[in-house]
Design an enzyme around this catalytic site. Sequence first.
Site, mmCIF file in Angstrom:
data_model
loop_
_atom_site.group_PDB
_atom_site.id
_atom_site.type_symbol
_atom_site.label_atom_id
_atom_site.label_comp_id
_atom_site.label_asym_id
_atom_site.label_seq_id
_atom_site.Cartn_x
_atom_site.Cartn_y
_atom_site.Cartn_z
ATOM 1 N N HIS A 51 0.719 -1.107 0.024
ATOM 2 C CA HIS A 51 -0.061 -0.040 0.016
ATOM 3 C C HIS A 51 0.839 1.081 0.094
ATOM 4 C CE1 HIS A 51 -3.463 -2.396 0.834
ATOM 5 N NE2 HIS A 51 -2.881 -3.190 1.835
ATOM 6 N N CYS B 17 -0.175 2.238 -4.577
ATOM 7 C CA CYS B 17 -1.225 3.079 -4.659
ATOM 8 C C CYS B 17 -0.309 4.658 -4.701
ATOM 9 C CB CYS B 17 -2.252 3.395 -3.833
ATOM 10 S SG CYS B 17 -3.537 2.275 -3.833
#
Length: 451
Positions: free
Chosen positions: A136, A178
Amino acid sequence: MALRAALVAMLPAVVAAEKYAVIAAGSAGFMNYRHQADACHAYQIMLQSGVPADNIILMMQDDVANSSENPFPGQLFNKPGENPPDVYKGCKVDYSGDIVTGQLFMDVLTGNTEGAKGKVLKSGASDTVFVNFVDHGGPGIIAFPNGPVLTVKQLSKTLKTMQSKKMFKQMVFYMEACESGSMFPDLEKDGKILAVSASNADESSWGTYCGDAAMVKGKNVGSCLGDLFSVNWMQDDDAGKFKSETFRSQISKVTKLTNKSHVCSFGDKSFEDETIGSVETASSLSASPSDTAQGAVDARDVYLTQAMWAWQHATDKESKQKAWTRVTGIMKDREADEALFAGLAAAACADVNPERLVQCQHKFLHERMEMTHMDCHHELALAVHEHCPASEYHHSAGGWNGFNMKFARVLLNICEGQEALGKSTEQLVHLVQEHCTKASRDRAAEMQILV
Ligand SMILES: *[C@@H]1O[C@H](CO)[C@@H](O)[C@H](O)[C@H]1NC(C)=O
Ligand SMILES: *[C@@H]1O[C@H](CO)[C@@H](O)[C@H](O)[C@H]1NC(C)=O
């Protein structure tokens, strides 16, 4: 004899170029199965393509293969099918468990044996280095399973240290996260580092083989098996064209396949036309590329979509109930995070002219400003880690989790507006600290009531 010795002494030391690789998965928990599957697959590719095992350093929590939720104990799969390879077999993890942090990653990359109590990168000026990070992220931050986040300021400094210590002839860094396009803002065009990110600075990257597509040997694994950018470059590598394929052609192919986000490249493109084999060498891990976008899900939504999937597929009343509790819990977590960062934007605007309050808050929440205040962003990101409430249903080591990392955008924007606000970095840190401490207290009180 004397002449010969003198001649030998005059010859430059011939150092054989070696290949090195550092691989890191930044998450923990069965819901993040895909990151450890990606990392072990990358390990297999490095190993089978001839990077000596001694020169590969892998760090990951390593809590997924043996998880009680894993329908295939001790195995990990990075693609669906009747007989996909078990990428966990022979995947040698050098650092696992609670020592896997952003600091460890920096220590390993810079060869700092004071910090890392194990293998560190020992490459020199004639060597090639491949780095792969999967997990992430958010604007200017990437996650590690035991926190805190690694900020763009820290990564930039780490890469500069490696350059000044002459730790490579060429380095290629593939990053899946991301907003990973926000992590390489200052790579020089001639710095011998080529970085490729799964997404641009303002969007999610995507998990894949999720939901119904996570089928292995007739069983659903119950978590996404891979990430779209990662499986695309690795399945391209698996196809075994290392000797002839160039980075330019791999990047362009992977960019086309990864069509849910924008694959970006940064830094030194002067060796884009060299073959991938020059860094990763040739592979025999052949596999038929499968449709990598089956069951692709925005990484921000993976927890929610997988929880919904589990609810839909629960067969008995009790497990259905449990799955529903999870779905609603995840939604509550997300709402709380949205409120937290909206509140933070409002708090930052508290002293502006009341007429401009709404405009100010909107700007901090939604604008896509360019980062120039790296130090401020770094300090605020650490303050969120330390003081904001941990998520109940998303894995989190502190205030950050896979969903709310997108709100690092708010911190970045507040820092860019700090002159207009007339606030020092220290004052902004204090503001985050107060806001988060209050939110943590409120959340704890709410839990008390619920219990
Ligand atoms: C996983 O389980 C196997 C078999 O019980 C064991 O040998 C191995 O050490 C375990 N690995 C981890 C990381 O816990
Ligand atoms: C995206 O790529 C997949 C293959 O990975 C393909 O099936 C799909 O049609 C593409 N979508 C678009 C909009 O190009």
